[in-house]
Design a protein around this motif. Structure first.
Motif, PDB file in Angstrom:
ATOM      1  N   ALA A 187      38.786  36.139  29.873  1.00 44.87           N
ATOM      2  CA  ALA A 187      37.687  37.101  30.008  1.00 44.87           C
ATOM      3  C   ALA A 187      37.791  37.842  31.338  1.00 44.87           C
ATOM      4  O   ALA A 187      37.665  39.081  31.387  1.00 44.87           O
ATOM      5  CB  ALA A 187      36.344  36.368  29.910  1.00 44.87           C
ATOM      6  N   VAL A 188      38.042  37.103  32.412  1.00 42.04           N
ATOM      7  CA  VAL A 188      38.154  37.754  33.728  1.00 42.04           C
ATOM      8  C   VAL A 188      39.364  38.680  33.760  1.00 42.04           C
ATOM      9  O   VAL A 188      39.277  39.817  34.247  1.00 42.04           O
ATOM     10  CB  VAL A 188      38.249  36.666  34.840  1.00 42.04           C
ATOM     11  CG1 VAL A 188      38.620  37.296  36.173  1.00 42.04           C
ATOM     12  CG2 VAL A 188      36.939  35.915  34.953  1.00 42.04           C
ATOM     13  N   THR A 189      40.482  38.206  33.219  1.00 39.77           N
ATOM     14  CA  THR A 189      41.699  39.036  33.209  1.00 39.77           C
ATOM     15  C   THR A 189      41.476  40.308  32.401  1.00 39.77           C
ATOM     16  O   THR A 189      41.858  41.417  32.837  1.00 39.77           O
ATOM     17  CB  THR A 189      42.873  38.227  32.617  1.00 39.77           C
ATOM     18  OG1 THR A 189      43.044  37.033  33.382  1.00 39.77           O
ATOM     19  CG2 THR A 189      44.160  39.025  32.640  1.00 39.77           C
ATOM     20  N   MET A 190      40.869  40.178  31.220  1.00 39.25           N
ATOM     21  CA  MET A 190      40.618  41.353  30.382  1.00 39.25           C
ATOM     22  C   MET A 190      39.668  42.332  31.082  1.00 39.25           C
ATOM     23  O   MET A 190      39.853  43.555  31.003  1.00 39.25           O
ATOM     24  CB  MET A 190      40.055  40.935  29.021  1.00 39.25           C
ATOM     25  CG  MET A 190      41.078  40.268  28.115  1.00 39.25           C
ATOM     26  SD  MET A 190      42.528  41.294  27.822  1.00 39.25           S
ATOM     27  CE  MET A 190      41.827  42.625  26.858  1.00 39.25           C
ATOM     28  N   ALA A 191      38.657  41.792  31.766  1.00 36.56           N
ATOM     29  CA  ALA A 191      37.722  42.674  32.472  1.00 36.56           C
ATOM     30  C   ALA A 191      38.441  43.424  33.591  1.00 36.56           C
ATOM     31  O   ALA A 191      38.266  44.649  33.746  1.00 36.56           O
ATOM     32  CB  ALA A 191      36.568  41.862  33.040  1.00 36.56           C
ATOM     33  N   GLU A 192      39.273  42.721  34.344  1.00 38.83           N
ATOM     34  CA  GLU A 192      40.000  43.368  35.444  1.00 38.83           C
ATOM     35  C   GLU A 192      41.002  44.397  34.900  1.00 38.83           C
ATOM     36  O   GLU A 192      41.130  45.499  35.440  1.00 38.83           O
ATOM     37  CB  GLU A 192      40.714  42.313  36.296  1.00 38.83           C
ATOM     38  CG  GLU A 192      39.758  41.460  37.114  1.00 38.83           C
ATOM     39  CD  GLU A 192      40.458  40.342  37.885  1.00 38.83           C
ATOM     40  OE1 GLU A 192      41.689  40.180  37.720  1.00 38.83           O
ATOM     41  OE2 GLU A 192      39.779  39.655  38.652  1.00 38.83           O
ATOM     42  N   VAL A 193      41.706  43.992  33.831  1.00 37.54           N
ATOM     43  CA  VAL A 193      42.675  44.933  33.236  1.00 37.54           C
ATOM     44  C   VAL A 193      41.933  46.168  32.724  1.00 37.54           C
ATOM     45  O   VAL A 193      42.398  47.307  32.901  1.00 37.54           O
ATOM     46  CB  VAL A 193      43.466  44.239  32.109  1.00 37.54           C
ATOM     47  CG1 VAL A 193      44.231  45.252  31.275  1.00 37.54           C
ATOM     48  CG2 VAL A 193      44.419  43.211  32.702  1.00 37.54           C
ATOM     49  N   THR A 194      40.792  45.969  32.089  1.00 40.93           N
ATOM     50  CA  THR A 194      40.018  47.100  31.559  1.00 40.93           C
ATOM     51  C   THR A 194      39.571  48.026  32.687  1.00 40.93           C
ATOM     52  O   THR A 194      39.658  49.264  32.558  1.00 40.93           O
ATOM     53  CB  THR A 194      38.791  46.578  30.782  1.00 40.93           C
ATOM     54  OG1 THR A 194      39.247  45.728  29.730  1.00 40.93           O
ATOM     55  CG2 THR A 194      37.982  47.715  30.202  1.00 40.93           C
TER      56      THR A 194
END
Length: 129
Positions: A95-102
């Motif tokens: 979730a954190v990785t996807m948020a940062e990537v987004t």
């Protein structure tokens, strides 16, 4: 007189014979009692020894079984906890990785769109002028 002496001797021999017979019977009775006591003692010793062996064996078996059960329970519990923890950590990391990537993709996309819009506006101005 000889007959009296012979009768007295016979009486003494009879008394001695009866005494020997009685003593032999008493010895047989004493031996029987001794044998009965020995049998009872051996039975008692065997019973107590077997009881002590059974108690020690049961204690040892119980300890071994409990140790095996505890090891199995601990292994299963540790595996379960590790699986749940890893699943939760993976979800959070994803979730954190996807948020940062987004956020990064959106920032880059926005910058590119602004640049393209600026280039397009510049081209439009050049064409219209």
């Amino acid at each position: 007189m000889i007959q009296e002496v012979a009768m007295k001797e016979n009486a003494v021999i009879t008394i001695i014979s009866i005494t020997i017979i009685v003593l032999n019977m008493m010895m047989i009775i004493v031996l029987d009692i001794k044998n009965a006591i020995m049998v009872a003692t051996m039975a008692e010793v065997t019973t107590v020894t077997m009881a002590e062996i059974m108690v020690a064996t049961m204690a040892e078996v119980t300890a071994a079984v409990m140790a095996a059960v505890m090891a199995a329970v601990m292994a299963a519990t540790t595996a379960e906890v590790m699986a749940v923890t890893m699943a939760e950590v993976t979800v959070v990391v994803m979730a954190v990785t996807m948020a940062e990537v987004t956020v990064v993709v959106m920032a880059v996309t926005t910058a590119v769109v602004k640049d393209v819009a600026a280039v397009g506006a510049g081209c439009f101005n050049l064409i219209n002028n």
